[in-house]
Design a protein around this motif. Structure first.
Motif, PDB file in Angstrom:
ATOM      1  N   GLU A  21       0.827  -1.212   0.000  1.00 33.98           N
ATOM      2  CA  GLU A  21       0.000   0.000   0.000  1.00 33.98           C
ATOM      3  C   GLU A  21       0.861   1.262   0.000  1.00 33.98           C
ATOM      4  O   GLU A  21       0.543   2.234  -0.690  1.00 33.98           O
ATOM      5  N   HIS A  22       1.954   1.234   0.744  1.00 33.93           N
ATOM      6  CA  HIS A  22       2.862   2.378   0.786  1.00 33.93           C
ATOM      7  C   HIS A  22       3.461   2.641  -0.598  1.00 33.93           C
ATOM      8  O   HIS A  22       3.448   3.776  -1.086  1.00 33.93           O
ATOM      9  N   ASP A  28       5.388   3.633  -6.825  1.00 34.13           N
ATOM     10  CA  ASP A  28       6.600   2.829  -7.013  1.00 34.13           C
ATOM     11  C   ASP A  28       6.149   1.409  -7.373  1.00 34.13           C
ATOM     12  O   ASP A  28       6.031   0.541  -6.519  1.00 34.13           O
ATOM     13  N   THR A  29       5.902   1.199  -8.656  1.00 31.74           N
ATOM     14  CA  THR A  29       5.331  -0.060  -9.132  1.00 31.74           C
ATOM     15  C   THR A  29       6.227  -1.246  -8.844  1.00 31.74           C
ATOM     16  O   THR A  29       5.752  -2.295  -8.398  1.00 31.74           O
ATOM     17  N   LEU A  30       7.517  -1.107  -9.098  1.00 30.63           N
ATOM     18  CA  LEU A  30       8.426  -2.236  -8.920  1.00 30.63           C
ATOM     19  C   LEU A  30       8.393  -2.751  -7.477  1.00 30.63           C
ATOM     20  O   LEU A  30       8.245  -3.955  -7.240  1.00 30.63           O
ATOM     21  N   ASN A  34       6.961  -6.224  -5.980  1.00 28.68           N
ATOM     22  CA  ASN A  34       7.825  -7.068  -5.151  1.00 28.68           C
ATOM     23  C   ASN A  34       7.165  -7.426  -3.825  1.00 28.68           C
ATOM     24  O   ASN A  34       7.304  -8.555  -3.344  1.00 28.68           O
ATOM     25  N   ALA A  35       6.450  -6.484  -3.231  1.00 29.40           N
ATOM     26  CA  ALA A  35       5.742  -6.767  -1.980  1.00 29.40           C
ATOM     27  C   ALA A  35       4.662  -7.833  -2.206  1.00 29.40           C
ATOM     28  O   ALA A  35       4.492  -8.745  -1.385  1.00 29.40           O
ATOM     29  N   GLU A  65      -0.173  -2.807 -16.225  1.00 31.01           N
ATOM     30  CA  GLU A  65      -0.761  -1.464 -16.277  1.00 31.01           C
ATOM     31  C   GLU A  65       0.315  -0.388 -16.277  1.00 31.01           C
ATOM     32  O   GLU A  65       0.183   0.628 -16.948  1.00 31.01           O
ATOM     33  N   ALA A  66       1.376  -0.625 -15.516  1.00 33.83           N
ATOM     34  CA  ALA A  66       2.458   0.352 -15.420  1.00 33.83           C
ATOM     35  C   ALA A  66       3.491   0.175 -16.532  1.00 33.83           C
ATOM     36  O   ALA A  66       4.419   0.968 -16.634  1.00 33.83           O
ATOM     37  N   GLN A  67       3.321  -0.860 -17.332  1.00 29.57           N
ATOM     38  CA  GLN A  67       4.275  -1.201 -18.392  1.00 29.57           C
ATOM     39  C   GLN A  67       5.695  -1.295 -17.823  1.00 29.57           C
ATOM     40  O   GLN A  67       6.653  -0.781 -18.391  1.00 29.57           O
TER      41      GLN A  67
END
Length: 111
Positions: A21-22, A28-30, A34-35, A65-67
C-alpha cells in the motif's frame, strides 16, 4: 524479514501488505509488485495456493498497467515456479520463457 516470514507468517503478510500500500501510494510499481510477490511466497509456505495465485495475478496486472518490464520478469518467474510445483510443465515453461524474453529485450534496450 526472512526470519519473520518463516516464524510469523501472519505478521509477514501484514507487513508486506503495508509495504504494498505504501509503494502503491508512492507510485513505485516495482516495489509494490515485489511486496505482492513476497506475500505470495509467504502464502506458498503456508500451502495457501489460491492466495499465492491471487497475489501473483494482482502483481502481473499492476506491472502490465504500469508497463514495468522489471516487475513483469519477477512475477513471471514466480508464476513459472508455482506452475512447475503442480506439474504444469507447459504453463511453467511459458512463464519462464516470457521472463527470459522480457529480460533479453531489456538488455537489448540497454536497460
Amino acid at each position: 524479514m526472512n526470519h519473520v516470514r518463516r516464524t510469523q507468517p501472519d505478521s509477514a503478510i501484514y507487513l508486506y501488505r503495508q509495504a504494498y500500500e505504501h509503494y502503491l501510494e508512492k507510485k513505485d510499481t516495482l516495489n509494490a509488485v515485489n511486496a505482492l510477490v513476497e506475500m505470495a511466497v509467504v502464502y506458498g509456505h503456508q500451502a495457501k495456493y489460491q492466495s499465492v495465485y491471487d497475489q501473483l495475478w494482482k502483481a502481473l496486472l499492476l506491472a502490465d498497467e504500469a508497463q514495468n518490464d522489471q516487475a513483469k520478469i519477477t512475477t513471471y518467474i514466480h508464476l513459472g515456479r508455482y506452475h512447475s510445483f503442480y506439474k504444469r510443465k507447459e504453463k511453467a515453461i511459458i512463464y519462464f520463457q516470457e521472463a527470459l524474453n522480457t529480460s533479453k529485450s531489456l538488455v537489448q534496450e540497454g536497460l
